[in-house]
Design a protein around this motif. Sequence first.
Motif, PDB file in Angstrom:
ATOM      1  N   TYR A   5       0.824  -1.203   0.000  1.00 62.46           N
ATOM      2  CA  TYR A   5       0.000   0.000   0.000  1.00 62.46           C
ATOM      3  C   TYR A   5       0.864   1.262   0.000  1.00 62.46           C
ATOM      4  N   TYR A   6       0.427   2.231  -0.776  1.00 61.82           N
ATOM      5  CA  TYR A   6       1.128   3.501  -0.958  1.00 61.82           C
ATOM      6  C   TYR A   6       0.149   4.622  -0.628  1.00 61.82           C
ATOM      7  N   PHE A   7       0.477   5.408   0.381  1.00 67.57           N
ATOM      8  CA  PHE A   7      -0.434   6.471   0.807  1.00 67.57           C
ATOM      9  C   PHE A   7       0.002   7.787   0.166  1.00 67.57           C
ATOM     10  N   ILE A   8      -0.880   8.362  -0.654  1.00 67.03           N
ATOM     11  CA  ILE A   8      -0.583   9.581  -1.405  1.00 67.03           C
ATOM     12  C   ILE A   8      -0.993  10.795  -0.577  1.00 67.03           C
ATOM     13  N   MET A   9      -0.079  11.746  -0.434  1.00 66.80           N
ATOM     14  CA  MET A   9      -0.406  12.948   0.330  1.00 66.80           C
ATOM     15  C   MET A   9       0.341  14.154  -0.220  1.00 66.80           C
ATOM     16  N   GLY A  10      -0.218  15.335   0.014  1.00 66.60           N
ATOM     17  CA  GLY A  10       0.471  16.563  -0.317  1.00 66.60           C
ATOM     18  C   GLY A  10       1.539  16.862   0.714  1.00 66.60           C
ATOM     19  N   SER A  11       2.439  17.751   0.364  1.00 67.43           N
ATOM     20  CA  SER A  11       3.536  18.051   1.289  1.00 67.43           C
ATOM     21  C   SER A  11       3.041  18.679   2.578  1.00 67.43           C
ATOM     22  N   ASP A  12       1.887  19.374   2.545  1.00 67.26           N
ATOM     23  CA  ASP A  12       1.353  19.929   3.783  1.00 67.26           C
ATOM     24  C   ASP A  12       1.021  18.806   4.772  1.00 67.26           C
ATOM     25  N   SER A  13       0.476  17.702   4.276  1.00 61.17           N
ATOM     26  CA  SER A  13       0.196  16.562   5.150  1.00 61.17           C
ATOM     27  C   SER A  13       1.473  15.886   5.630  1.00 61.17           C
ATOM     28  N   LEU A  14       2.502  15.884   4.787  1.00 63.59           N
ATOM     29  CA  LEU A  14       3.779  15.303   5.201  1.00 63.59           C
ATOM     30  C   LEU A  14       4.330  16.057   6.405  1.00 63.59           C
ATOM     31  N   TRP A  15       4.183  17.367   6.406  1.00 56.70           N
ATOM     32  CA  TRP A  15       4.673  18.173   7.534  1.00 56.70           C
ATOM     33  C   TRP A  15       3.836  17.940   8.793  1.00 56.70           C
ATOM     34  N   GLN A  16       2.587  17.491   8.629  1.00 57.55           N
ATOM     35  CA  GLN A  16       1.699  17.297   9.774  1.00 57.55           C
ATOM     36  C   GLN A  16       1.608  15.848  10.242  1.00 57.55           C
ATOM     37  N   ILE A  17       2.225  14.921   9.531  1.00 53.64           N
ATOM     38  CA  ILE A  17       1.963  13.503   9.782  1.00 53.64           C
ATOM     39  C   ILE A  17       2.337  13.058  11.197  1.00 53.64           C
ATOM     40  N   GLU A  18       3.298  13.716  11.803  1.00 53.75           N
ATOM     41  CA  GLU A  18       3.667  13.324  13.163  1.00 53.75           C
ATOM     42  C   GLU A  18       2.584  13.683  14.186  1.00 53.75           C
ATOM     43  N   GLN A  19       1.637  14.544  13.789  1.00 49.97           N
ATOM     44  CA  GLN A  19       0.507  14.871  14.665  1.00 49.97           C
ATOM     45  C   GLN A  19      -0.690  13.955  14.408  1.00 49.97           C
ATOM     46  N   TRP A  20      -0.594  13.090  13.403  1.00 50.90           N
ATOM     47  CA  TRP A  20      -1.677  12.153  13.122  1.00 50.90           C
ATOM     48  C   TRP A  20      -1.713  11.068  14.198  1.00 50.90           C
ATOM     49  N   TYR A  21      -2.799  10.322  14.215  1.00 49.94           N
ATOM     50  CA  TYR A  21      -2.950   9.213  15.164  1.00 49.94           C
ATOM     51  C   TYR A  21      -2.022   8.064  14.768  1.00 49.94           C
ATOM     52  N   GLN A  22      -1.118   7.699  15.657  1.00 51.51           N
ATOM     53  CA  GLN A  22      -0.166   6.597  15.484  1.00 51.51           C
ATOM     54  C   GLN A  22       0.639   6.710  14.173  1.00 51.51           C
ATOM     55  N   PRO A  23       1.389   7.795  14.024  1.00 45.44           N
ATOM     56  CA  PRO A  23       2.139   8.003  12.778  1.00 45.44           C
ATOM     57  C   PRO A  23       3.191   6.939  12.505  1.00 45.44           C
ATOM     58  N   ALA A  24       3.811   6.397  13.560  1.00 50.43           N
ATOM     59  CA  ALA A  24       4.852   5.383  13.348  1.00 50.43           C
ATOM     60  C   ALA A  24       4.278   4.151  12.653  1.00 50.43           C
ATOM     61  N   GLU A  25       3.066   3.759  13.058  1.00 52.00           N
ATOM     62  CA  GLU A  25       2.455   2.578  12.436  1.00 52.00           C
ATOM     63  C   GLU A  25       2.016   2.873  11.005  1.00 52.00           C
ATOM     64  N   ILE A  26       1.560   4.098  10.756  1.00 53.27           N
ATOM     65  CA  ILE A  26       1.202   4.468   9.387  1.00 53.27           C
ATOM     66  C   ILE A  26       2.407   4.292   8.477  1.00 53.27           C
ATOM     67  N   MET A  27       3.551   4.817   8.913  1.00 55.63           N
ATOM     68  CA  MET A  27       4.743   4.764   8.074  1.00 55.63           C
ATOM     69  C   MET A  27       5.358   3.375   8.018  1.00 55.63           C
ATOM     70  N   LYS A  28       4.975   2.520   8.943  1.00 57.52           N
ATOM     71  CA  LYS A  28       5.404   1.124   8.885  1.00 57.52           C
ATOM     72  C   LYS A  28       4.556   0.329   7.901  1.00 57.52           C
ATOM     73  N   ARG A  29       3.278   0.662   7.827  1.00 53.48           N
ATOM     74  CA  ARG A  29       2.343  -0.118   7.019  1.00 53.48           C
ATOM     75  C   ARG A  29       2.269   0.321   5.563  1.00 53.48           C
ATOM     76  N   ALA A  30       2.688   1.545   5.259  1.00 56.98           N
ATOM     77  CA  ALA A  30       2.531   2.042   3.892  1.00 56.98           C
ATOM     78  C   ALA A  30       3.754   2.835   3.460  1.00 56.98           C
ATOM     79  N   VAL A  31       4.037   2.777   2.173  1.00 54.38           N
ATOM     80  CA  VAL A  31       4.995   3.695   1.565  1.00 54.38           C
ATOM     81  C   VAL A  31       4.282   5.038   1.428  1.00 54.38           C
ATOM     82  N   ILE A  32       4.953   6.118   1.781  1.00 53.16           N
ATOM     83  CA  ILE A  32       4.369   7.449   1.650  1.00 53.16           C
ATOM     84  C   ILE A  32       4.819   8.060   0.325  1.00 53.16           C
ATOM     85  N   LEU A  33       3.843   8.484  -0.467  1.00 47.98           N
ATOM     86  CA  LEU A  33       4.127   9.201  -1.710  1.00 47.98           C
ATOM     87  C   LEU A  33       3.788  10.666  -1.459  1.00 47.98           C
ATOM     88  N   ALA A  34       4.816  11.499  -1.382  1.00 43.42           N
ATOM     89  CA  ALA A  34       4.641  12.911  -1.041  1.00 43.42           C
ATOM     90  C   ALA A  34       4.711  13.767  -2.297  1.00 43.42           C
TER      91      ALA A  34
END
Length: 201
Positions: free
Chosen positions: A101-130
């Motif tokens: 799975y590849y999670f597509i996001m804008g750069s604004d979301s990339l800057w905010q991802i550490e404030q998301w719920y359980q960011p470490a698991e998100i980045m473990k489960r998916a490749v981030i496409l910024a």
Amino acid sequence: MAKIGIMGGTFDPIHLGHLQMAQESLRQAGLDQVLFMPSKIPPHKRERKITPETQRADMVCLAIQGKPEFVYSDVELRREGTTYTVETLRFLQNGHPAHDYYFIMGSDSLWQIEQWYQPAEIMKRAVILAVGREGLSARQMQEKVAQLTEKYQANIQIIDMPRVDISSSQIRERVQSGQSIEALVPGEVAEYIQRHSLYRS
């Protein structure tokens, strides 16, 4: 096994910038498919009145019709309460553990991802496409990617795309003030917005 992109968002309304992000991610990351997944109640948008989910879903389906590599998904709309990205990824991987799975996001979301719920698991489960956004240099993007990669052992890829100055809020404002949105959304979406008198007040 397939490489599945996830394009999430409120899509209120979906616009040409969303479609271009998905198309460039599909091409540059070699994805097999992109899931367009409207959010139910985004945690960061609880204070704003959001168009009913059935209408947002209708507009997504109209925008991607005729593009077999783009697929509508109601995974988040079927869940009750606030939807979190990490829970969506768990659900998808439980159902199709062989897919990547590849999670597509804008750069604004990339800057905010550490404030998301359980960011470490998100980045473990998916490749981030910024996907880069206006106002950020390539160097700033690369530095942020390097920081997150080191901290979370994340796999983050930068998607190069021409700057697209379109936002859903801009579209809603233009409709409310009686201006044309034909250059900002697919024609079928513009017709739907007019037919259902969306964003008039």
